[in-house]
Design a protein around this motif. Structure first.
Motif, short mmCIF file in Angstrom:
data_model
loop_
_atom_site.label_atom_id
_atom_site.label_comp_id
_atom_site.label_asym_id
_atom_site.label_seq_id
_atom_site.Cartn_x
_atom_site.Cartn_y
_atom_site.Cartn_z
N GLY A 159 0.82 -1.21 0.00
CA GLY A 159 0.00 0.00 0.00
C GLY A 159 0.85 1.26 0.00
N LEU A 160 1.91 1.30 0.85
CA LEU A 160 2.78 2.47 0.88
C LEU A 160 3.51 2.64 -0.45
CD1 LEU A 160 3.98 4.75 2.64
CD2 LEU A 160 5.74 3.15 3.37
N ALA A 161 3.79 1.53 -1.14
CA ALA A 161 4.55 1.59 -2.40
C ALA A 161 3.67 1.86 -3.61
CB ALA A 161 5.31 0.27 -2.60
N LEU A 162 2.35 1.87 -3.45
CA LEU A 162 1.47 2.01 -4.62
C LEU A 162 1.75 3.27 -5.45
CD1 LEU A 162 -2.05 0.70 -3.52
CD2 LEU A 162 -0.52 -0.23 -5.26
N PRO A 163 1.97 4.47 -4.82
CA PRO A 163 2.27 5.64 -5.67
C PRO A 163 3.54 5.45 -6.51
CG PRO A 163 1.64 6.33 -3.46
CD PRO A 163 1.82 4.85 -3.41
N TYR A 164 4.55 4.79 -5.93
CA TYR A 164 5.79 4.54 -6.66
C TYR A 164 5.52 3.57 -7.81
CZ TYR A 164 7.88 6.53 -2.44
OH TYR A 164 8.21 7.34 -1.40
N LEU A 165 4.71 2.56 -7.56
CA LEU A 165 4.38 1.61 -8.61
C LEU A 165 3.55 2.27 -9.70
CD1 LEU A 165 3.51 -1.50 -6.38
CD2 LEU A 165 5.59 -1.14 -7.75
N ALA A 166 2.70 3.23 -9.31
CA ALA A 166 1.89 3.94 -10.32
C ALA A 166 2.78 4.73 -11.27
CB ALA A 166 0.90 4.87 -9.62
N VAL A 167 3.80 5.43 -10.72
CA VAL A 167 4.73 6.18 -11.58
C VAL A 167 5.53 5.22 -12.44
CG1 VAL A 167 6.67 7.79 -11.62
CG2 VAL A 167 4.82 8.11 -9.98
N ALA A 168 5.91 4.05 -11.86
CA ALA A 168 6.65 3.06 -12.66
C ALA A 168 5.80 2.55 -13.81
CB ALA A 168 7.08 1.90 -11.76
N PHE A 225 3.41 4.30 -15.27
CA PHE A 225 3.18 5.41 -16.21
C PHE A 225 4.33 6.42 -16.07
CE2 PHE A 225 -0.96 3.76 -14.89
CZ PHE A 225 -1.50 3.38 -16.13
N PRO A 226 5.51 6.10 -16.56
CA PRO A 226 6.69 6.97 -16.35
C PRO A 226 6.54 8.34 -17.01
CG PRO A 226 7.18 5.20 -17.91
CD PRO A 226 5.85 4.87 -17.31
N SER A 227 5.59 8.48 -17.90
CA SER A 227 5.41 9.79 -18.54
C SER A 227 4.99 10.85 -17.53
CB SER A 227 4.37 9.70 -19.65
OG SER A 227 3.11 9.24 -19.12
N LEU A 228 4.41 10.42 -16.37
CA LEU A 228 4.03 11.38 -15.33
C LEU A 228 5.24 12.15 -14.82
CD1 LEU A 228 1.54 9.17 -13.24
CD2 LEU A 228 0.97 10.99 -14.88
N ALA A 229 6.38 11.47 -14.66
CA ALA A 229 7.60 12.13 -14.20
C ALA A 229 8.37 12.78 -15.34
CB ALA A 229 8.49 11.13 -13.47
N ALA A 230 8.31 12.19 -16.52
CA ALA A 230 9.08 12.71 -17.64
C ALA A 230 8.59 14.07 -18.10
CB ALA A 230 9.02 11.71 -18.81
N ARG A 231 7.32 14.41 -17.79
CA ARG A 231 6.76 15.69 -18.21
C ARG A 231 7.11 16.85 -17.29
NH1 ARG A 231 0.67 13.47 -19.74
NH2 ARG A 231 1.30 12.24 -21.56
N LEU A 232 7.77 16.56 -16.16
CA LEU A 232 8.13 17.63 -15.22
C LEU A 232 9.20 18.53 -15.82
CD1 LEU A 232 8.26 15.54 -11.94
CD2 LEU A 232 6.54 17.26 -12.54
N PRO A 233 9.33 19.78 -15.32
CA PRO A 233 10.36 20.70 -15.85
C PRO A 233 11.76 20.14 -15.63
CG PRO A 233 8.76 21.87 -14.48
CD PRO A 233 8.49 20.42 -14.29
N ARG A 234 12.65 20.55 -16.49
CA ARG A 234 14.05 20.14 -16.34
C ARG A 234 14.68 20.85 -15.14
NH1 ARG A 234 16.32 17.48 -20.58
NH2 ARG A 234 15.05 17.28 -22.46
N PRO A 235 15.68 20.24 -14.52
CA PRO A 235 16.35 20.89 -13.39
C PRO A 235 16.94 22.24 -13.80
CG PRO A 235 16.98 18.57 -13.57
CD PRO A 235 16.21 18.90 -14.81
#
Length: 699
Positions: free
Chosen positions: A466-475, A477-487
């Protein structure tokens, strides 16, 4: 001389008479050839008591016995008829733990030699004399059974209800043998299930078992043979198997009352028998929800932990990692988040293994109990201080990337985390999640820790999922993180803000240490951490070897903080005293008396390290209208607020939680005339839930 001697003898006789144990208002003995009986009172007068402590005192000739409330395969329990008594509204008899008698394969339960059956008498008019008459019908057996009837009397006059000496001590001795809930005796009944025509019960004890026995009251003509007992875990755990005798009965799903006896300690618990098990550790007592439902609770509870403030420091580090993924490859993003999820699941399985080991050794086990240990708290203070200093840019660890990443999740190395770093971040998330409780989590953890190894591993593993579910969700659908601004430069400001959040976490941990050790000790450790940060800040401006020396000084300051709990003369604050003067310190023995007096008791089990507990206090318990109900009226207003502080280890509080199937906090329960067994409340309190429970429990 003769007159002097006579006077001395009279004086000596008077002194002896004055020191003879008083027998107060106890009734006269009535005797037959095989038994003698009388009524005894623990007081000399009726006083103003609305509950008068009495007892039926029996003495059998050697070789004779009488019976318990449930006599076994044969026999009848003692019965009293109070016809002819004056000022008596009613009585209630209690039963000391029985002995087992086996003859020709017939199992009976009762008492031989001497016994006192405690009785509580309720006067019609408290304060007036009690004139008691009782017809006692006994079945007394040896090789033959002989019914006996004895007419007993007891006159308890008006006057102060003072102790009646020897009879009060006698009554107290046998009252202490009446089975309780296991809290005082250190006994616990864990499971009961029907297996191959037998009842199999597992139980544990704080101290090793010596000569245990188990008595079953099942009703419907069910009878059981002599128990077979298997010992393990250093004799602190037993499995008792009682074969069903006589006509076969369907035990599965039936309610039974179990009385566990081991020498002078005993306990009693009503349970519902579960069905046959299919693997080790199963066969738990069913309380309306099975393992599948508890796994559902665990999954939801673990997911909700992500919203608890305990996990925010780790989420801040993970946020930096997510931002660093801006524009990154989906494959790299998926691998990083899968490793974080693996770190969470692995850590929960380690916690499960530790819980199983502690339970098998008879040690106390619970959710978040590592926060009761000062050395662990100091470790966490040092850890968040170092993380904060790194986020403020005061230092970077000059280690090879792989080592730095595995050690601290990559946050201190100044590099993008490797897979080992992601794994470590997940492990740290688990570590900081344990002082928090979420809805459904307490129920699932309590269920697991009250059962066997299989349930513990299954529930803890599902919590981790249950605690890991958000991490598994991003795994997924990796596009959720890839769309963030560049550093960019904006990340420097974000790092400083997140560093402040970690520093505030350190301040909270120091406030817990102030209770665990003392305010002075927490202040010293806080000063050491400030010195660590200051040293690291100065170190940046130093050249060459001086910079290396500055790092060594910072490390020594951090290590020095661990020596403080080992100082022998340190001041330790009170362990279980309520920290708020508005609360009565927890006293489990006083709850029944308060309820009997018509009051409602609100019990709050809390700790300074429990974030959810503090949220409940600030958002619900300290605000009107709840605060008005709890505090403004005081005991005279009908509500007694009682607080159990579990900041430091306390066996009494741990046993109270275990009694209610809870092994973590917060835990709140309301007792009252309409709810003497208590109404448990959810982990996250609401105004409506508390007020509704107070109304339901009140008289």
């Amino acid at each position: 001389m003769r007159s002097v001697a006579t006077g001395l003898l009279l004086l000596l006789a008077a002194l002896i008479a004055a020191n003879l144990p008083a027998h107060g208002a106890s009734g006269p003995w009535q005797r037959t050839d095989i038994v003698e009986a009388r009524l005894v009172a623990a007081v000399d007068g009726a006083g103003s008591l609305d509950r008068v402590p009495l007892g039926l005192h029996l003495k059998m000739k050697p070789g004779w016995k009488t019976y318990w409330r449930s006599p076994g395969d044969a026999g009848l329990p003692p019965q009293l008829v109070w016809d002819g008594s004056r000022n008596l509204a009613g009585t209630e008899m209690r039963w000391p733990a029985p002995h087992r008698f086996t003859l020709f394969g017939i199992e009976t339960f009762g008492y031989d030699g001497e016994v006192v059956l405690p009785i509580t008498a309720r006067p019609v008019t408290p304060g007036q004399a009690l004139d008691l008459k009782a017809s006692a019908d006994l079945l007394v057996c040896s090789d033959i059974c002989v019914p006996q009837r004895l007419e007993l009397t007891l006159a308890l006059p008006e006057g102060p209800a003072t102790s009646s000496g020897a009879d009060a001590n006698l009554l107290a001795r046998f009252t202490s043998q009446v089975p309780g809930d296991g809290t005082a005796s250190g006994l616990s009944i864990e499971s009961a299930r029907a297996v191959d025509g037998a009842l199999r019960v597992t139980a544990s004890a704080r101290e090793p078992f010596v000569d245990p026995d188990l008595f079953v009251e099942a009703g419907d003509g069910a009878a059981f043979g002599a128990p077979k007992i298997e010992f393990d875990a250093g004799d602190r755990h037993i499995t008792v198997t009682l074969p069903v005798t006589g006509e076969p009965v369907a035990l599965e799903g039936s309610p039974v009352t179990l009385t566990l006896v081991d020498g002078l300690r005993s306990m009693e618990r009503p349970v519902t028998v579960a069905g046959a098990a299919t693997g080790p550790g199963s066969g738990f007592i069913t309380d309306g929800a099975g393992l599948a439902a508890m796994l559902g609770f665990a999954l939801i509870g673990g997911l909700l932990l992500n919203l608890m403030p305990c996990v925010l420091p780790v989420l801040s580090l993970k946020l930096l990692s997510v931002v660093g993924h801006g524009g990154g490859a989906p494959r790299e993003i998926r691998a990083g988040f899968l490793m974080s999820a693996a770190g969470i699941l692995s850590s929960f399985l380690v916690l499960a293994a530790a819980a199983v080991a502690l339970k098998l050794t008879g040690s106390a086990v619970g959710w978040g109990i590592q926060f009761q240990q000062p050395l662990f708290l100091i470790f966490m203070v040092v850890l968040v201080t170092v993380f904060a200093a790194n986020l403020w840019g005061l230092f970077e660890i000059p280690l090879p990337r792989a080592i730095a990443d595995v050690a601290v999740g990559g946050a201190l190395s100044g590099h993008h985390p490797s897979l080992g770093g992601h794994f470590a971040t997940g492990a740290l998330a688990t570590l900081l999640a344990t002082p928090c409780s979420a809805p459904f989590l307490g129920t699932a953890v309590g269920f697991a820790l009250a059962r066997g190894p299989l349930e513990i591993v299954a529930v803890f593993g599902t919590l981790g999922l249950g605690l890991a579910l958000p991490y598994l969700a991003v795994a997924a659908f990796p596009s959720l993180a890839a769309r963030l601004p560049r550093p960019g430069r904006w990340m420097v400001v974000l790092r400083r803000i997140l560093g402040v959040a970690l520093a505030l976490t350190g301040v909270w941990l120091l406030s817990v240490l102030a209770i665990q050790l003392s305010p002075a000790a927490a202040l010293v450790i806080g000063a050491l951490m400030a010195a660590v940060v200051a040293t690291l800040a100065v170190r940046r401006r130093l050249p060459g070897r001086a910079r290396l020396a500055g790092g060594a000084v910072a490390a020594l300051l951090a290590v020095a903080s661990f020596a403080l709990p080992l100082v022998p003369d340190r001041t330790v604050s009170g362990a279980a005293a309520a920290t708020d003067a508005k609360w009565m310190p927890f006293d489990k023995a006083a709850i029944a008396g308060q309820v009997a007096a018509g009051r409602t008791v609100f019990v709050d089990v809390t700790a300074s390290w429990c974030i959810t507990c503090q949220a409940n206090k600030r958002l619900v318990l300290s605000r009107d209208p709840v605060a008005g109900r709890l505090f403004n009226g005081g005991a005279s207003g009908g509500v007694v607020p009682m607080q159990a502080d579990w900041t430091r280890p306390d066996d009494t509080i741990a046993a109270f939680l275990a009694e209610h199937g809870r092994y973590g906090i917060p835990f709140n329960i309301v007792y009252g005339p309409k709810a003497p067994q208590g109404i448990p409340l959810p982990e996250l309190l609401t105004e409506s839930a508390v007020l509704e429970a107070l109304d339901k429990a009140g008289g």
